[in-house]
Design a protein around this motif. Structure first.
Motif, PDB file in Angstrom:
ATOM      1  N   ARG A  27      57.153 -14.345  -9.908  1.00  0.00           N
ATOM      2  CA  ARG A  27      58.068 -13.356  -9.336  1.00  0.00           C
ATOM      3  C   ARG A  27      59.494 -13.898  -9.370  1.00  0.00           C
ATOM      4  N   PRO A  28      60.173 -13.693 -10.494  1.00  0.00           N
ATOM      5  CA  PRO A  28      61.495 -14.308 -10.632  1.00  0.00           C
ATOM      6  C   PRO A  28      62.516 -13.800  -9.632  1.00  0.00           C
ATOM      7  N   GLN A  29      62.306 -12.639  -9.058  1.00  0.00           N
ATOM      8  CA  GLN A  29      63.294 -12.136  -8.107  1.00  0.00           C
ATOM      9  C   GLN A  29      62.909 -12.430  -6.666  1.00  0.00           C
ATOM     10  N   TYR A  56      70.812 -18.261  -8.559  1.00  0.00           N
ATOM     11  CA  TYR A  56      69.440 -18.730  -8.462  1.00  0.00           C
ATOM     12  C   TYR A  56      69.256 -19.992  -9.306  1.00  0.00           C
ATOM     13  N   ARG A  83      62.214 -16.203 -17.662  1.00  0.00           N
ATOM     14  CA  ARG A  83      61.918 -15.252 -16.593  1.00  0.00           C
ATOM     15  C   ARG A  83      63.196 -14.672 -16.002  1.00  0.00           C
ATOM     16  N   VAL A  92      65.722 -15.922 -14.565  1.00  0.00           N
ATOM     17  CA  VAL A  92      66.322 -16.486 -13.364  1.00  0.00           C
ATOM     18  C   VAL A  92      67.710 -16.950 -13.773  1.00  0.00           C
ATOM     19  N   VAL A 144      70.540  -7.076  -8.308  1.00  0.00           N
ATOM     20  CA  VAL A 144      69.094  -7.208  -8.434  1.00  0.00           C
ATOM     21  C   VAL A 144      68.602  -6.227  -9.494  1.00  0.00           C
ATOM     22  N   ILE A 156      71.023 -23.017  -7.766  1.00  0.00           N
ATOM     23  CA  ILE A 156      70.269 -23.604  -6.661  1.00  0.00           C
ATOM     24  C   ILE A 156      69.083 -24.414  -7.182  1.00  0.00           C
ATOM     25  N   LEU A 157      68.384 -23.864  -8.163  1.00  0.00           N
ATOM     26  CA  LEU A 157      67.227 -24.575  -8.702  1.00  0.00           C
ATOM     27  C   LEU A 157      67.651 -25.894  -9.327  1.00  0.00           C
ATOM     28  N   ILE A 213      57.773 -24.101  -6.496  1.00  0.00           N
ATOM     29  CA  ILE A 213      58.791 -23.057  -6.487  1.00  0.00           C
ATOM     30  C   ILE A 213      59.066 -22.562  -7.904  1.00  0.00           C
ATOM     31  N   VAL A 214      59.201 -23.509  -8.839  1.00  0.00           N
ATOM     32  CA  VAL A 214      59.453 -23.098 -10.227  1.00  0.00           C
ATOM     33  C   VAL A 214      58.281 -22.260 -10.746  1.00  0.00           C
ATOM     34  N   PHE A 270      68.215 -22.801   0.929  1.00  0.00           N
ATOM     35  CA  PHE A 270      68.518 -21.908  -0.186  1.00  0.00           C
ATOM     36  C   PHE A 270      67.265 -21.579  -0.982  1.00  0.00           C
ATOM     37  N   LEU A 271      66.414 -22.592  -1.145  1.00  0.00           N
ATOM     38  CA  LEU A 271      65.172 -22.341  -1.878  1.00  0.00           C
ATOM     39  C   LEU A 271      64.347 -21.289  -1.154  1.00  0.00           C
ATOM     40  N   THR A 303      61.482  -7.779  -3.238  1.00  0.00           N
ATOM     41  CA  THR A 303      62.783  -7.393  -3.780  1.00  0.00           C
ATOM     42  C   THR A 303      63.092  -5.975  -3.349  1.00  0.00           C
ATOM     43  N   ILE A 346      76.932 -17.341  -2.205  1.00  0.00           N
ATOM     44  CA  ILE A 346      76.290 -18.589  -1.819  1.00  0.00           C
ATOM     45  C   ILE A 346      77.283 -19.378  -1.005  1.00  0.00           C
ATOM     46  N   LEU A 350      58.423 -18.817  -9.290  1.00  0.00           N
ATOM     47  CA  LEU A 350      59.453 -17.958  -9.887  1.00  0.00           C
ATOM     48  C   LEU A 350      59.042 -17.460 -11.271  1.00  0.00           C
ATOM     49  N   PHE A 362      73.719 -14.158   2.046  1.00  0.00           N
ATOM     50  CA  PHE A 362      73.418 -14.123   0.613  1.00  0.00           C
ATOM     51  C   PHE A 362      72.893 -12.746   0.232  1.00  0.00           C
ATOM     52  N   ILE A 379      69.742 -27.212   0.936  1.00  0.00           N
ATOM     53  CA  ILE A 379      69.101 -26.901  -0.342  1.00  0.00           C
ATOM     54  C   ILE A 379      67.726 -26.295  -0.107  1.00  0.00           C
ATOM     55  N   VAL A 424      65.876 -17.980  -1.983  1.00  0.00           N
ATOM     56  CA  VAL A 424      65.655 -17.603  -3.382  1.00  0.00           C
ATOM     57  C   VAL A 424      64.212 -17.166  -3.595  1.00  0.00           C
ATOM     58  N   GLN A 472      70.147 -27.642  -8.595  1.00  0.00           N
ATOM     59  CA  GLN A 472      70.512 -28.570  -7.535  1.00  0.00           C
ATOM     60  C   GLN A 472      69.270 -29.128  -6.838  1.00  0.00           C
ATOM     61  N   VAL A 504      62.604 -21.170 -16.758  1.00  0.00           N
ATOM     62  CA  VAL A 504      63.484 -20.438 -15.858  1.00  0.00           C
ATOM     63  C   VAL A 504      64.224 -19.302 -16.580  1.00  0.00           C
ATOM     64  N   ILE A 537      66.055 -11.645  -1.919  1.00  0.00           N
ATOM     65  CA  ILE A 537      67.175 -11.299  -1.065  1.00  0.00           C
ATOM     66  C   ILE A 537      67.071  -9.850  -0.623  1.00  0.00           C
TER      67      ILE A 537
END
Lengths: 295, 394
Positions: free
Chosen positions: A282-284, B165, B159, B161, B391, B168-169, A275-276, A230-231, A288, A35, A279, A29, A227, A234, B171, B156, A238
Motif C-alpha cells: 500500500r504505497p499511499q 515519502y 510503487r 512512493v 494523493v 522520509i524513507l 515498512i518498505v 514520520f514513518l 487513504t 513536513i 509500502l 502533514f 523519524i 507515512v 532518512q 520504492v 495521510i
C-alpha cells in the motif's frame, strides 16, 4: 504467557509515545502536505517547559499538571510562528519545507543549548507515577507508562471528537479533503491552516511533557523520535487519524517483539524492512483519502 | 549549460526552460573543456603549491563531500528525489574501504585490533572475509552502495512512493544503518567506527608525501565524476530525468517508465557517494557512524542547496564552501556556527531555491533583458493555483 503480555505492553507503551509524537504530525502533514522537521524541537520545547515549571512550582505532581496546558500553548505558539514566518510561503514546495524546517530545528536546538546548557536535565516524576501496578495475571506495568498510554488515548479521543463535532474540526476536514472547494465555500483556509498548526504543534508539546517521565531532557531529544513518528504517518496514510493510531501501536509491538527476539539494533532494521515491504503493498499508506486528483 | 532552477513539485508549475539550441551547446562543450582545464589547474597546480599539508588534507576531505554533492545534484537537482540518506552510501563505501585497510594493517590471518578489544572474537566474521582481497573490496566500495540503492530504489519508485515519502524513507534508512553499526560493536567498531588506519596499499598514510598522493587521487576522482555528470546531464537521459522531475505523469503518458529513470539517477548518486566514502577513509583515517548518520546526510544536502541544486558546478562549490565555512567558524565560535548553518539553510532554500548559482543566472538574464525592472519594483506573480491534494487515486 506472562512474558508475552509483558512484551505486548512494552510494545503498546512504545506505540503510545510514538502516537503522541505522530498525532500532531499527522494533523499538519495531512492537512498541509508539509513536513515539519522542527516538530521534534517542539517536543523538546514541551519537555523544557515542564522542567522550568518544576523549578518554579517545585511540587512534581502539580507542575506536571500545569505543564500539560502550558507546554501545549508554548509549542503551539512556536508552531504558529513558524507557519506564519516560513511555512506559509512554501506551500507549493513541500520538499523545500522539509529542508527549511530542518534549518529551524538546528537553530532551536542550539538555542536550547545556550539557554539550558548542553548536558541533559532531569525532572522528578510525581510519587504517584513512579511505582508499578500489578495487573491480574501476574503482569506488572510501570505507572508512568500507563499514564502515557492514558494521555495518548485521551489525546486521540479529544482530537477525534474535536474533528468530528466542532465547527473548526469540520473546517479542517473540509480543507484536508479538498482545499480549493473549501476555499470557494467560504472557509478561510489560511486561518484554518494556522489553527491546525497550532494544535498539531501543541500536541508535540504535550508529547514532550510525557517524555520527561521516561528519560532526561536534552537539546537533541526530538530528533531521535521524529523519524519514527514520520514513518508512522507515512505508513498510516495521510488525511485521517485512524491510520496513525493503528500503525503507531503496530510498530511499537513489532519493535518490542523484535527487540525481545533479537537485539535493539536488529529490531530497528526489521521495522524498516517491514515498512518498505508494507509500502510495496500500500504505497499511499494504510488508509487513504480517495480523491480524483492526479499526482 | 542549461539554467534550470529548483524542481517544480506542484504538477502545474511552469515547465523548466527549454534546452539550449544546438549551436550554443557546441560552444558550451568548448567552454566546459576550458572549465575542466581550469579546475584541473586549480586542484592539481595551485592548491598544492599554496596550501600547507594540513590545509591540503582538509581540502581533500571537502572534495570528498563535493563528490557526494555531485550525486545529490543529479538525484535531487535534476531528478527531484530529495535523498536524505546519502550518508548510508558514503558509509558503505567508506566501511568497505576501511575494512580492507584494517585487514591489510593487521596482516594475513590476524584480526583487526578493535575486534580483540570488544568482540572477544577468535576468528573473522564471515562477512568480513571477502574484504581481505582488494579485488573484492575496491569494486565493492562503489558497487555495494549501487546495489543497495538499486534494491531500495526499484522497490520504492516502482510503487510510486515519491516526494516527501521518499525523503522520509531515505532518512529512515540512514537511521537504521547507524543503529545497526552502533549495535554490532564487536564487528563494526560501534560508535567509534573503524579508526586508526595506518596504511593504504602498502603506503604509510602518516607520510605527508603519501597524503598528498591521496589528495591527487581525490581531486582526479572528483574531476572524473564531474565529467561523468556532465555527460549524463546533457544526454537524452538527462533530459528525460528533468522531465520526470517536472511532470512524472506526463512522462508516463509519453510511454516512458519514470521508475527506471529515477532508479538510474539514484543508483548513480549512490555510486558517487560510495566512491567518496572510499576515498574519504585514506584521507582522514577514520569512518564512523557519526560521519554517515542523519545529520551528516542532511549536511550533504545543505551544500548542494546553497550552491545550486540543478547546476553542475553549484553542488561542488556549495559543498566545499559550506564545509570550509564550517571548519573556519566552528573552530572559533561553535555555537554561532550552528545558528549560521541553520539560518543559511533557511534563507537559501526559502528565498533563493536555485542556490547561489541562480544569482549568476540572474545576472545573465539581467544582461539579456536590460529593460527588466530591478527586483524591488517587480510585481510578484499572483498566488493561487496551488495543488496540495497530491494523493493520487488508488
Amino acid at each position: 504467557m506472562t512474558v508475552l503480555f509483558g512484551q505486548l505492553f512494552t510494545g503498546v507503551s512504545i506505540g503510545a509515545v510514538l502516537l503522541l509524537v505522530a498525532l500532531g504530525l499527522a494533523l499538519t502533514f495531512g492537512q498541509m502536505n508539509v513536513i515539519n522537521m522542527a516538530h521534534g524541537e517542539f517536543i523538546m520545547a514541551g519537555a523544557y517547559t515542564t522542567y522550568v515549571l518544576q523549578q518554579t512550582i517545585t511540587s512534581a505532581g502539580w507542575s506536571l499538571l500545569v505543564a500539560l496546558p502550558v507546554a501545549f500553548a508554548v509549542a503551539g505558539a512556536l508552531g504558529v510562528l513558524l507557519e506564519v514566518l516560513l511555512i506559509r510561503r512554501l506551500y507549493a514546495r513541500p520538499l523545500d519545507t522539509l529542508l527549511v524546517t530542518w534549518g529551524v530545528s538546528l537553530m532551536l536546538q542550539q538555542a536550547a543549548r545556550d539557554i539550558f546548557g548542553s548536558p541533559n536535565v532531569q525532572t522528578r516524576a510525581p510519587a504517584l507515577l513512579t511505582g508499578n501496578v500489578a495487573l491480574p495475571g501476574g503482569i506488572t506495568v510501570a505507572n508512568n507508562r500507563l499514564f502515557i498510554l492514558g494521555l495518548a488515548v485521551a489525546a486521540v479521543v479529544a482530537l477525534t471528537l474535536a474533528l468530528r463535532l466542532t465547527p473548526l474540526g469540520r473546517r479542517i476536514r473540509a480543507v484536508v479533503q479538498n482545499r480549493d472547494l473549501a476555499a470557494v465555500s467560504g472557509i478561510a483556509t489560511a486561518r484554518v491552516d494556522r489553527t491546525t498548526f497550532f494544535v498539531g504543534s501543541g500536541l508535540a508539546g504535550v508529547a514532550g511533557v510525557a517524555l520527561t517521565l521516561l528519560g532526561p531532557i536534552g537539546p537533541t531529544m526530538g530528533t531521535n523520535l521524529i523519524i519514527d513518528a514520520f514513518l508512522v504517518v507515512v505508513v498510516g496514510g495521510i488525511g485521517q487519524l485512524k491510520g496513525s493510531v493503528i500503525v503507531a501501536f503496530a510498530l511499537g509491538v513489532l519493535q518490542a517483539t523484535g527487540e525481545y527476539l533479537t537485539t535493539l539494533s536488529v529490531a530497528k532494521v526489521i521495522v524498516f524492512v517491514a515498512i518498505v515491504a508494507f509500502l510495496q503493498w500500500r504505497p499511499q499508506g494504510l488508509f487513504t483519502l480517495r480523491t480524483r486528483s492526479l499526482a | 549549460m542549461t539554467t534550470v532552477t529548483g524542481p517544480a513539485t506542484a504538477a502545474d508549475e511552469p515547465a523548466a526552460p527549454a534546452p539550449p539550441p544546438p549551436a550554443r551547446r557546441a560552444g558550451g562543450r568548448a567552454r566546459a573543456a576550458l572549465g575542466f582545464a581550469a579546475g584541473a589547474a586549480l586542484l592539481f597546480g595551485a592548491a598544492p603549491l599554496v596550501l600547507s599539508d594540513f590545509r591540503l588534507a582538509l581540502l581533500a576531505k571537502y572534495l570528498c563531500v563535493a563528490m557526494v554533492a555531485v550525486g545529490i545534484g543529479i538525484a535531487w537537482g535534476r531528478g527531484g528525489m530529495l535523498t536524505l540518506g546519502q550518508g548510508v552510501f558514503f558509509g558503505l563505501g567508506g566501511y568497505a574501504m576501511a575494512m580492507h585497510l584494517k585487514l591489510a594493517d593487521a596482516g594475513p590471518g590476524a584480526l583487526p585490533d578493535f575486534m580483540q578489544l570488544y568482540g572477544q572474537l577468535d576468528e573473522l566474521p564471515w562477512w568480513w572475509r571477502p574484504f581481505a582481497s582488494p579485488w573484492f573490496a575496491l569494486p565493492a566500495t562503489v558497487l555495494l552502495p549501487m546495489v543497495v540503492a538499486f534494491g531500495l530504489g526499484s522497490l520504492v519508485f516502482r510503487r510510486r512512493v515519491r516526494g516527501a515519502y521518499f525523503a522520509i524513507l531515505s532518512q529512515a534508512l540512514a537511521a537504521a544503518m547507524v543503529i545497526l553499526l552502533v549495535g554490532q560493536q564487536g564487528t563494526t567498531g560501534g560508535t567509534n567506527g573503524l579508526t586508526d588506519i595506518q596504511g593504504f596499499f602498502g603506503y604509510d598514510l602518516d607520510d605527508p608525501v603519501n597524503q598528498r598522493t591521496v589528495y591527487f587521487l581525490i581531486a582526479a576522482a572528483l574531476l572524473g565524476l564531474l565529467a561523468l555528470a556532465r555527460q549524463l546531464i546533457h544526454s537524452r537521459y538527462g533530459e528525460l530525468l528533468v522531465a520526470v522531475r517536472d511532470g512524472e505523469e506526463r512522462v508516463r503518458f509519453l510511454g516512458y517508465d519514470p521508475a527506471t529513470v529515477k532508479v538510474v539517477a539514484y543508483v548513480v548518486a549512490a555510486g558517487m557517494a560510495g566512491l567518496a566514502g572510499a576515498l574519504f577513509v585514506p584521507a582522514v583515517g577514520i569512518i564512523s557512524p557519526a560521519l554517515i548518520g542523519i545529520v551528516p546526510s542532511i549536511e550533504f544536502v545543505i551544500g548542494v542547496a546553497v550552491g545550486g541544486r540543478a547546476t553542475l558546478l553549484g553542488p561542488v562549490l556549495g559543498a566545499v564552501a559550506v564545509a570550509w565555512a564550517r571548519t573556519a567558524l566552528s573552530e572559533r565560535f561553535p555555537g554561532t556556527w550552528t545558528y549560521l548553518q541553520g539560518l543559511l539553510f533557511v534563507l537559501v532554500v526559502a528565498f533563493l531555491p536555485g542556490g547561489l548559482a541562480s544569482l549568476w543566472a540572474l545576472r545573465r538574464t539581467r544582461r539579456a533583458t536590460p529593460d527588466r525592472p530591478p527586483w524591488w519594483r517587480r510585481v510578484p506573480p499572483a498566488r493561487g493555483g496551488r495543488t496540495r491534494t497530491e494523493v493520487p487515486a488508488a
